[in-house]
Scaffold this motif. Structure first.
Motif, short mmCIF file in Angstrom:
data_model
loop_
_atom_site.label_atom_id
_atom_site.label_comp_id
_atom_site.label_asym_id
_atom_site.label_seq_id
_atom_site.Cartn_x
_atom_site.Cartn_y
_atom_site.Cartn_z
N ILE A 1 6.88 3.55 1.73
CA ILE A 1 7.06 5.01 1.73
C ILE A 1 8.40 5.29 1.04
N PRO A 2 8.36 5.49 -0.30
CA PRO A 2 9.60 5.63 -1.06
C PRO A 2 10.04 7.07 -1.30
N THR A 3 9.68 7.97 -0.40
CA THR A 3 9.91 9.39 -0.61
C THR A 3 11.38 9.72 -0.93
N ILE A 4 11.54 10.66 -1.82
CA ILE A 4 12.88 11.09 -2.23
C ILE A 4 13.34 12.27 -1.38
N ILE A 5 12.38 13.02 -0.84
CA ILE A 5 12.71 14.18 -0.02
C ILE A 5 12.74 13.79 1.46
N LYS A 6 13.35 14.65 2.26
CA LYS A 6 13.38 14.41 3.71
C LYS A 6 12.12 15.00 4.32
N GLU A 7 11.35 14.15 4.98
CA GLU A 7 10.13 14.60 5.64
C GLU A 7 10.33 14.51 7.15
N ALA A 8 9.82 15.50 7.86
CA ALA A 8 10.04 15.56 9.31
C ALA A 8 9.30 14.47 10.07
N CYS A 9 8.00 14.39 9.89
CA CYS A 9 7.19 13.41 10.64
C CYS A 9 6.05 12.92 9.75
N PRO A 10 6.35 12.00 8.84
CA PRO A 10 5.31 11.53 7.92
C PRO A 10 4.22 10.74 8.66
N LEU A 11 3.01 11.22 8.58
CA LEU A 11 1.89 10.59 9.28
C LEU A 11 1.58 9.19 8.75
N VAL A 12 1.87 8.94 7.48
CA VAL A 12 1.60 7.63 6.90
C VAL A 12 2.29 6.52 7.70
N SER A 13 3.51 6.77 8.16
CA SER A 13 4.21 5.74 8.92
C SER A 13 3.51 5.46 10.25
N LEU A 14 2.98 6.51 10.89
CA LEU A 14 2.26 6.32 12.15
C LEU A 14 0.92 5.64 11.91
N GLU A 15 0.24 6.00 10.83
CA GLU A 15 -1.02 5.34 10.49
C GLU A 15 -0.79 3.85 10.22
N ALA A 16 0.24 3.54 9.45
CA ALA A 16 0.56 2.14 9.13
C ALA A 16 0.80 1.34 10.41
N ARG A 17 1.58 1.90 11.31
CA ARG A 17 1.87 1.22 12.57
C ARG A 17 0.60 1.03 13.39
N LEU B 1 0.84 -1.19 0.00
CA LEU B 1 0.00 0.00 0.00
C LEU B 1 0.88 1.24 0.00
N TYR B 2 0.55 2.18 -0.88
CA TYR B 2 1.16 3.51 -0.89
C TYR B 2 0.04 4.49 -0.59
N VAL B 3 0.23 5.36 0.40
CA VAL B 3 -0.75 6.39 0.72
C VAL B 3 -0.02 7.73 0.70
N GLY B 4 -0.47 8.63 -0.16
CA GLY B 4 0.16 9.95 -0.22
C GLY B 4 -0.14 10.66 -1.52
N ARG B 5 0.36 11.88 -1.61
CA ARG B 5 0.21 12.64 -2.85
C ARG B 5 0.95 11.94 -3.98
N LEU B 6 0.43 12.07 -5.18
CA LEU B 6 1.08 11.48 -6.34
C LEU B 6 2.06 12.49 -6.92
N ASP B 7 3.03 12.82 -6.13
CA ASP B 7 4.04 13.82 -6.44
C ASP B 7 5.37 13.09 -6.65
N PRO B 8 6.10 13.41 -7.71
CA PRO B 8 7.38 12.72 -7.96
C PRO B 8 8.33 12.77 -6.76
N LYS B 9 8.28 13.85 -5.95
CA LYS B 9 9.15 13.95 -4.77
C LYS B 9 8.83 12.88 -3.73
N LYS B 10 7.62 12.34 -3.79
CA LYS B 10 7.20 11.29 -2.86
C LYS B 10 7.66 9.91 -3.33
#
Length: 186
Positions: free
Chosen positions: A90-106, A12-21
């Motif tokens: 979560i294959p993001t290319i940019i550095k994210e501070a606190c991605p909520l997707v990881s907390l939701e997944a957990r 499952l991938y959850v997030g914006r469909l942005d190349p940076k993600k």
């Protein structure tokens, strides 16, 4: 119990469909997984919207991946998708501070394959394993290896809630209140 989730097959991938993600490299990695490695047992559900949706769908169609990649579009409540998945990517290319997707997944008890950057190592904790990198080849190799290691998957499943209380709203609110109370006393 590990009955139907013995071997992870549904990503499952959850997030914006942005190349940076990293969404393009993730979709291209499934092209490698399915068409080069003949792993037709692995599936990806993409939940999210954005201007790249139609181009991503066209890529999937062109490469005959419609049986392996599903686009659900933007969902205000993605709970049912988490419940149907075996793991989150979560294959993001940019550095994210606190991605909520990881907390939701957990919170849904799902292990995470993630980019080893930004706040992800901290928010994922012992419930995930870093991707080998963020290129389509590195992601595809990471997914194949992850989906072939039943023991690693079981171990990650057991750790999804470990340390999750650190990110609770109550704890964070208490820390902010204490911080501001201390600041205004001075």
């Amino acid at each position: 119990e590990f009955n139907e989730r013995n071997i992870p097959k549904r990503a499952l991938y959850v997030g914006r469909l942005d190349p940076k993600k990293g969404i393009w490299n993730l979709v291209k990695s499934f092209n490698i997984i399915v068409n080069n490695n003949q792993r037709t047992d692995l599936k990806l559900t993409v939940v999210g919207g954005g201007e790249n949706l139609e181009n991503l769908k066209a890529f999937v169609l062109k490469n005959k991946l419609n049986d392996y990649i599903t686009f659900a579009g933007y969902q205000s409540d993605p709970s049912s998708f988490y419940q149907q998945a075996d793991y989150v990517i979560i294959p993001t290319i940019i550095k994210e501070a606190c991605p909520l997707v990881s907390l939701e997944a957990r919170n849904f008890g799902l292990p995470i394959l993630y980019s080893n950057s930004g706040g992800l190592p901290e928010t994922v904790g012992a419930s995930g394993t870093p991707l080998y990198g963020t290129t389509e080849n590195e992601i595809s190799r990471s997914i194949i290896d992850f989906c072939s290691n039943k023991e690693k998957y079981k171990s990650l499943l057991m750790n999804t809630n470990k340390g999750l209380e650190y990110f609770s709203m109550d704890r964070m609110t208490d820390e902010y209140v204490n911080f501001y109370t201390t600041m205004f006393k001075e």
